[in-house]
Write a protein that holds these residues in place. Structure first.
Motif, PDB file in Angstrom:
ATOM      1  N   CYS A 178      -8.816   1.996  -2.562  1.00 58.25           N
ATOM      2  CA  CYS A 178      -8.124   2.893  -1.785  1.00 58.25           C
ATOM      3  C   CYS A 178      -7.764   4.138  -2.857  1.00 58.25           C
ATOM      4  N   LEU A 232      -6.935  -2.080  -2.834  1.00 57.22           N
ATOM      5  CA  LEU A 232      -6.006  -1.286  -3.262  1.00 57.22           C
ATOM      6  C   LEU A 232      -6.504  -0.490  -4.488  1.00 57.22           C
ATOM      7  N   ALA A 251      -4.640   4.428   3.362  1.00 56.68           N
ATOM      8  CA  ALA A 251      -4.471   3.374   3.999  1.00 56.68           C
ATOM      9  C   ALA A 251      -3.962   3.634   5.629  1.00 56.68           C
ATOM     10  N   LEU A 255       0.698  -1.278   0.011  1.00 58.57           N
ATOM     11  CA  LEU A 255       0.026  -0.003  -0.003  1.00 58.57           C
ATOM     12  C   LEU A 255       0.813   1.320  -0.165  1.00 58.57           C
TER      13      LEU A 255
END
Length: 321
Positions: free
Chosen positions: A256, A253, A271, A220
């Protein structure tokens, strides 16, 4: 920077611990350690098995005479290379003495047992750590990769015998779920569905959770691309690939990335903001060789996620409003 209290530590502790496992023999560490401290990070995470980390930190503390400004967390009882467990009172003492010599200090603020051995009675561990507190060699102690059940057992013993309990727990906790233990040795992760019971316990007790691999060991960090599920294998080390390079994490992801674009933030900022939005008394261990990246990471502490955004990241909803 934001700060919080850890039982046994008088000073406020920064919500971000600087992870120092990347330091090697040739590193002076001066520039990075001074930069981190200048940004308000007063907590360092190190361990006997982190290469030359303790040696580098020890030289820096001596050079700048700044031991009084720093919260030092070091670890003991890591298994041998062949997997042999060594969670014993003797190993606790021996490892701590070696760490104190390398760090050039008379005490560690936090001593964390790097692994557990469920066959060992918690009584001897609690008694040994409390004796070290009385001797002034540590201020508090805890466990890394200990289950919440074992910590509860240890703390029940401490309470029954009027002793100081575990002050902290350091499991893996991140938005990307650790699907496979990357390092072996019974590493504990409290992310995902499997970690729901543990997270509920930490939410109820509010025991400080010092999360390692808070950015999923780089998954991340912004280097992996959600649209390219082969990108992780190209840019991550073998531990990150083994633990985090899984399809479900690419979906996390991608979400995100979507939220980062919407909020004008970076992937690691989202994150990290997510980690502090889960109702735990969380601290994040973050390692980086760039002061600028750490400055960006610290900015995550000012990012507020709505309930809808949090549910989206937790895969509870299909799309954002």
């Amino acid at each position: 920077m934001k700060y919080a209290h850890i039982p046994g530590i008088d000073e406020p502790v920064s919500r971000i611990f600087y992870g120092t496992s990347l330091f090697s023999r040739g590193d002076s560490g001066d520039e990075l350690l001074r930069a981190m401290n200048g940004m308000g990070i007063n907590a360092l995470d190190t361990a006997r098995v982190y290469g030359h980390s303790e040696e580098v930190i020890g030289r820096w503390l001596k050079k700048y005479n700044c031991r009084h400004e720093i919260i030092l967390l070091t670890k003991c009882c890591h298994p041998l290379p062949d997997g042999t467990r060594r969670v014993t009172p003797e190993a606790i003492r021996a490892d701590l003495e070696t760490s104190l010599n390398m760090l050039g200090t008379a005490y560690a603020d936090l001593l964390v047992l790097h692994r557990d051995d469920p066959s060992v009675e918690v009584s001897g561990i609690v008694e040994t750590c409390n004796q070290l507190i009385r001797e002034g060699k540590i201020r508090a102690y805890g466990g890394s990769n200990w289950t919440h059940e074992r910590i509860a057992l240890a703390n029940a013993y401490a309470q029954a015998h009027d002793l100081m309990p575990f002050s902290v727990s350091s499991p893996n906790f991140a938005l990307a779920r650790q699907a496979v233990d990357p390092w072996g040795g019974d590493c504990v992760c409290i992310s995902g569905k499997e970690g729901e019971e543990a997270r509920a316990w930490y939410q109820e007790t509010q025991m400080p959770v010092i999360s390692y691999s808070s950015l999923a060991h780089g998954f991340l960090s912004g280097r992996v691309q959600g649209k390219d599920e082969k990108s992780g294998a190209r840019v991550l080390d073998r531990f990150a690939v083994k633990g985090f390079d899984w399809p479900e994490n690419y979906e996390r992801l991608r979400r995100c990335e979507t939220l980062a674009e919407r909020k004008g933030a970076s992937v690691p900022q989202i994150a990290i903001a997510w980690l502090f939005r889960q109702g735990l008394n969380a601290f994040a261990v973050i390692g980086t060789s760039s002061a600028e990246r750490m400055r960006e990471n610290i900015g995550a502490l000012d990012i507020d996620l709505t309930d809808a955004e949090n549910d989206f990241l937790n895969l509870k909803t299909e799309a954002l409003e």
